[in-house]
Design an enzyme around this catalytic site. Structure first.
Site, mmCIF file in Angstrom:
data_model
loop_
_atom_site.group_PDB
_atom_site.id
_atom_site.type_symbol
_atom_site.label_atom_id
_atom_site.label_comp_id
_atom_site.label_asym_id
_atom_site.label_seq_id
_atom_site.Cartn_x
_atom_site.Cartn_y
_atom_site.Cartn_z
ATOM 1 N N ASN A 26 0.763 -1.280 0.030
ATOM 2 C CA ASN A 26 -0.023 -0.133 -0.099
ATOM 3 C C ASN A 26 0.953 1.288 0.012
ATOM 4 O O ASN A 26 0.318 2.471 -0.395
ATOM 5 C CB ASN A 26 -0.970 -0.034 1.037
ATOM 6 C CG ASN A 26 -1.894 -1.049 1.164
ATOM 7 O OD1 ASN A 26 -2.528 -1.452 0.126
ATOM 8 N ND2 ASN A 26 -2.611 -1.562 2.148
ATOM 9 N N CYS A 119 -10.676 -5.055 -5.836
ATOM 10 C CA CYS A 119 -11.250 -6.027 -5.267
ATOM 11 C C CYS A 119 -12.842 -5.589 -4.765
ATOM 12 O O CYS A 119 -13.106 -4.244 -4.506
ATOM 13 C CB CYS A 119 -10.500 -6.989 -4.191
ATOM 14 S SG CYS A 119 -10.086 -5.527 -2.684
ATOM 15 N N ARG A 402 -1.800 -10.430 -5.209
ATOM 16 C CA ARG A 402 -1.987 -9.113 -5.439
ATOM 17 C C ARG A 402 -1.065 -8.394 -4.383
ATOM 18 O O ARG A 402 -0.517 -7.304 -4.620
ATOM 19 C CB ARG A 402 -3.460 -8.445 -5.334
ATOM 20 C CG ARG A 402 -4.244 -8.710 -6.627
ATOM 21 C CD ARG A 402 -5.762 -7.975 -6.449
ATOM 22 N NE ARG A 402 -5.243 -6.696 -6.117
ATOM 23 C CZ ARG A 402 -6.273 -6.061 -5.042
ATOM 24 N NH1 ARG A 402 -6.875 -6.819 -4.275
ATOM 25 N NH2 ARG A 402 -5.806 -4.981 -4.661
#
Length: 425
Positions: A26, A119, A402
């Site tokens: 992130n 997602c 991911r």
């Protein structure tokens, strides 16, 4: 990675040893986007080798950047970036690609960005991004699924108050504001460690940012020509660390994660201790162990420094195996309890009511075919398989890819019995 792969887990209730945490997904995604502001060759270290990073790299290449990877180093030359429109086929794959909006606006005064995908854990609207950018002088039109941003009167500083401390909105506003004329103050800003990491890189590029990590961030704008490339090291991934710590708590460990600041996980560590675990820390490592049964507890997800929503599924699993009843309240993403239905397939006793989950503990998990509903749920299902009786087959593992680098290899190094298998069509 192939979409017809699955992860097969043979339960052996074993996770013990130490594991190195990768760079934070992130954070790295936004650092790559921020390199557009450097107008030259920047080096970002400790970048995880995961599919989301590959998508973001492809976005920058499509804009004209040259990107090379050497192990966990990315060298990004943005000198030749001459486009401000991003291709739908890339941006629609990953919601984080909306973070390209702020840097493009700062560099070109305009941007054409496809509406984001990603997602399915909640609506995650971008209204706050747009409202904040409009305060900086950005005009938006939505045409055929694309956001078209212009700055007819240039970017100017502003006072912005976010309705919610959105990480994505804070990051986009921060990256746009570095080139806005005057001073921008972002109130109710997100306080996640990844915000501090982004601000540190921007400062290395010549931006003037203060207050990152607090609820008020102040940016004194500088001309784009004053910014320059830099070298920066991505912070450790606190969510990957928390996932392995949850696994150690589940089996008893001890499990040590290296390469993460324990302060990033303060609330999660407090919850592990409340469940009966022993926690030991150094400046860049955390060890979890347990010799007594897990105890039930209540959890409410909140923006940092509250309990992270990205660890909610892992802790729901812990609660399912704990003594007593737990209540989990999800305050960030409305669809994140989809994981509960998959865990019920393995024998957990979970009742969902609105944004609350009642978890009755003391369950004995049984191996079963299950499906990853999102990135973190997929990882939690693999952990569930490790303590379940028999064999668990986890489908849609592209979600896991991911955000977790070499996930099965790291688990096996801790003693688990996990393997990736290609399924026949």
């Amino acid at each position: 990675m192939s979409s017809n792969e699955v992860i097969v887990v043979t339960g052996n209730n074993t996770l013990t040893g130490s594991v190195q945490v990768s760079g934070a997904k992130n954070s790295a995604l936004k650092l790559i986007a921020a390199s557009i502001l450097g107008n030259g060759k920047s080096v970002i270290r400790n970048v995880p080798d995961i599919s989301d990073i590959s998508v973001m790299v492809q976005v920058l290449v499509a804009l004209g950047a040259q990107v090379t990877r050497n192990d966990h180093y990315l060298t990004i030359d943005t000198h030749a970036v001459d486009k401000y429109d991003t291709p739908y086929e890339l941006v629609s794959k990953m919601r984080a690609s909306i973070s390209i909006l702020g840097p493009l606006i700062a560099r070109f005064g305009r941007a054409h960005v496809a509406m984001p995908g990603g997602c399915q854990i909640g609506a995650r609207k971008i209204d706050m991004h747009l409202k904040g950018l409009e305060a900086l002088g950005v005009h938006f039109n939505v045409e055929h699924g694309f956001l078209k941003a212009t700055t007819p009167d240039g970017l100017h500083g502003a006072e912005i108050f976010l309705d919610f401390p959105s990480v994505g909105a804070t990051e986009n506003l921060l990256m746009a504001a570095v080139c806005a004329d005057g001073i921008t103050r972002i109130e109710n800003a997100a306080r996640e460690p990844e915000i501090e990491d982004l601000a540190a890189m921007l400062q290395s590029m010549g931006a003037r940012v203060s207050g990152a990590g607090t609820s008020t961030i102040e940016v004194e704008g500088v001309p784009f020509a004053h910014l320059h490339p830099c070298e920066h090291t991505t912070c450790g991934d606190r969510i990957e660390a928390g996932t392995f710590l949850a696994g150690g708590a589940l089996t008893g460990g001890p499990v040590t994660v290296h390469g993460v600041n324990p302060n990033f996980l303060r609330m999660a560590l407090m919850k592990l201790e409340a469940m009966g675990c022993t926690i030991e820390t150094t400046p860049d490592s955390i060890t979890v162990s347990r010799t007594t049964p897990l105890q039930a507890l209540d959890i409410q997800t909140l923006p940092h420094p509250g309990f992270p929503t990205d660890l909610q599924a892992q802790f729901m699993l812990l609660c399912a195996c704990a003594q007593g009843s737990s209540v989990i309240t999800e305050n960030v993403f409305e669809n994140r309890f989809m994981f509960g239905a998959e865990l019920r397939r393995m024998g957990a006793h979970i009742t969902i009511e609105d944004h609350h989950a009642l978890v009755e503990g003391n369950c004995t998990l049984q191996g079963a075919p299950v499906t990853s509903t999102d990135l973190r749920a997929g990882a939690a299902l693999v952990l569930a398989g490790i303590v379940a009786e028999g064999q668990t087959v986890v489908h849609k593992i592209e979600h896991i890819d991911r955000g977790y680098e070499h996930f099965t290899e790291k688990l096996n190094s801790l003693g688990a019995c996990v393997k990736r298998v290609k399924m026949c069509d």
